[in-house]
Design an enzyme around this catalytic site. Sequence first.
Site, PDB file in Angstrom:
ATOM      1  N   GLN A  76      31.376  14.556 108.098  1.00 28.06           N
ATOM      2  CA  GLN A  76      31.702  15.118 106.788  1.00 28.06           C
ATOM      3  C   GLN A  76      33.152  15.560 106.680  1.00 28.06           C
ATOM      4  O   GLN A  76      33.627  15.900 105.590  1.00 28.06           O
ATOM      5  CB  GLN A  76      30.781  16.295 106.489  1.00 28.06           C
ATOM      6  CG  GLN A  76      31.005  17.514 107.391  1.00 28.06           C
ATOM      7  CD  GLN A  76      29.924  18.567 107.240  1.00 28.06           C
ATOM      8  OE1 GLN A  76      28.830  18.424 107.762  1.00 28.06           O
ATOM      9  NE2 GLN A  76      30.259  19.628 106.515  1.00 28.06           N
ATOM     10  N   CYS A 135      27.515  19.075 104.135  1.00 29.07           N
ATOM     11  CA  CYS A 135      26.493  18.892 105.173  1.00 29.07           C
ATOM     12  C   CYS A 135      25.112  18.615 104.588  1.00 29.07           C
ATOM     13  O   CYS A 135      24.355  17.792 105.108  1.00 29.07           O
ATOM     14  CB  CYS A 135      26.439  20.113 106.084  1.00 29.07           C
ATOM     15  SG  CYS A 135      26.085  21.676 105.243  1.00 29.07           S
ATOM     16  N   HIS A 170      24.182  25.862 106.981  1.00 31.22           N
ATOM     17  CA  HIS A 170      24.436  24.470 107.360  1.00 31.22           C
ATOM     18  C   HIS A 170      23.127  23.691 107.362  1.00 31.22           C
ATOM     19  O   HIS A 170      22.073  24.243 107.695  1.00 31.22           O
ATOM     20  CB  HIS A 170      25.054  24.442 108.763  1.00 31.22           C
ATOM     21  CG  HIS A 170      25.549  23.094 109.208  1.00 31.22           C
ATOM     22  ND1 HIS A 170      26.435  22.342 108.481  1.00 31.22           N
ATOM     23  CD2 HIS A 170      25.277  22.362 110.326  1.00 31.22           C
ATOM     24  CE1 HIS A 170      26.712  21.213 109.126  1.00 31.22           C
ATOM     25  NE2 HIS A 170      26.001  21.199 110.246  1.00 31.22           N
ATOM     26  N   ASN A 223      23.692  15.870 113.778  1.00 32.31           N
ATOM     27  CA  ASN A 223      24.663  16.635 113.008  1.00 32.31           C
ATOM     28  C   ASN A 223      25.607  15.674 112.278  1.00 32.31           C
ATOM     29  O   ASN A 223      25.529  14.457 112.455  1.00 32.31           O
ATOM     30  CB  ASN A 223      25.443  17.582 113.927  1.00 32.31           C
ATOM     31  CG  ASN A 223      26.052  18.757 113.186  1.00 32.31           C
ATOM     32  OD1 ASN A 223      26.001  18.839 111.961  1.00 32.31           O
ATOM     33  ND2 ASN A 223      26.642  19.681 113.929  1.00 32.31           N
TER      34      ASN A 223
END
Length: 446
Positions: free
Chosen positions: A63, A69, A363, A385
């Site tokens: 990102q 996110c 997040h 992630n």
Amino acid sequence: MMKITKESLANYKDRYNGNATNKVVQNAIAKVGINKSSVDNNMTRRHNFVFSHETEKGDITNQKSSGRCWMFAALNTARVDTMEKLNVKTFEFSQNYTLFWDKLEKSNYFLDSIIETVDEPLNSRLVQHLLQDPVQDGGQWDMFSGILEKYGAVPKSAMPETYHSSNTRELNQLLTAKLRDFAAKIRENHKSGKTKDELVELKEDYLYFVYALLVKTLGEVPESFTYEYRDKDEEFHRIHEITPREFFEKYVAWDLEERISLINAPTDDKPFGKAYTVKYLGTIKEAQPIRYVNAPIDALKKAAVQSIKDGEPVWFGCDVGKMLDREAGIMDDKAYDYEATLGESVELTKGQRLDYGESLLTHAMVFVGVDLDDEGNPIKWKVENSWGDKSGDKGVYSMTDKWFDEYNYQVAVKRKYIDEKWLKALDEPVVELEPWDPMGALAMVK
């Protein structure tokens, strides 16, 4: 009233110097900082990045310098279905495409909220809350679900990244300034006698400015596109002129209404088994309001485990900064032994952390695996992630089950993975939370 006196300071100094280890710890912290001085070196032994159950996943995404996110996590969840349908090893959706619509729709949502509250005092808590951060990068699952429902999704090649999609700070600053400018104009026009219908007409010109700014910074969104690719067998394919909604409906094919958000907020003001929403929180004005069911943490775990066992990754929202070794890609409740270095650790419970402003959802990521013991209980969780492949196991993180207990707040799963006793809450009146409630926090950590 008690004040700090010379005697108090002398006492503090004597107590500090009376502990021989304080100087050693002081020197270590001065050299490498609190966390590295407090790290538990046994942590890496608890995380071998091997998991008993895993789902498919694509290549790790990044990102960059943006708070997208929640978009990356949602699209990374969706792409697993697309990869299967297209028979490809990996796939990436355009996060720039969804960012464009999020900014435009958030601007409209904000301006509508300003029009709705023109009779509120400017210094009221509500109006000041609306003005605080009208168009940041963050969001929650239901907000993104609304974008997918209205606008669909496109492959990354159909709307690639630009400088400002990967670096949103300047765009956000300018757009925020203009939206506050528009808010002032709306309120001034209301004072001068304009009706709300007339204010809505003014809003159209304001939204044109936003649209033009977004086209200049993010690019023009495709109304249709042609997509070419090679599958796992190196066979060439071309999908001719398809709209973003058609692409989502055909190559993701989700029933978005079947995906439910469970939250875990163990505070006295939010009983389990109730459905909640947050006032003045959303992206698309006409979409269904944000709605989630508060349940015990084990209900979130059970739903996530069942989903993973079926090969379906799970979007989740957490407070990622707590007990995180970012370089190692490890989220472990015992990552840092602050009691050994500082004399005390933070002793707030999860509910107290929410109530006292010490924690909230910051997040969003994706569960793509879980490690179960012989009795079927989670030991640790495999996490995809969106911070690139330089940390963790090439971008994959490992989370202890205890960390899940303490710092995970939300999962989005199919209805069939949730126990009926929690689903019943969706048939009852939804409880409205104030706009500043901690469960209205948005996932946006870079």
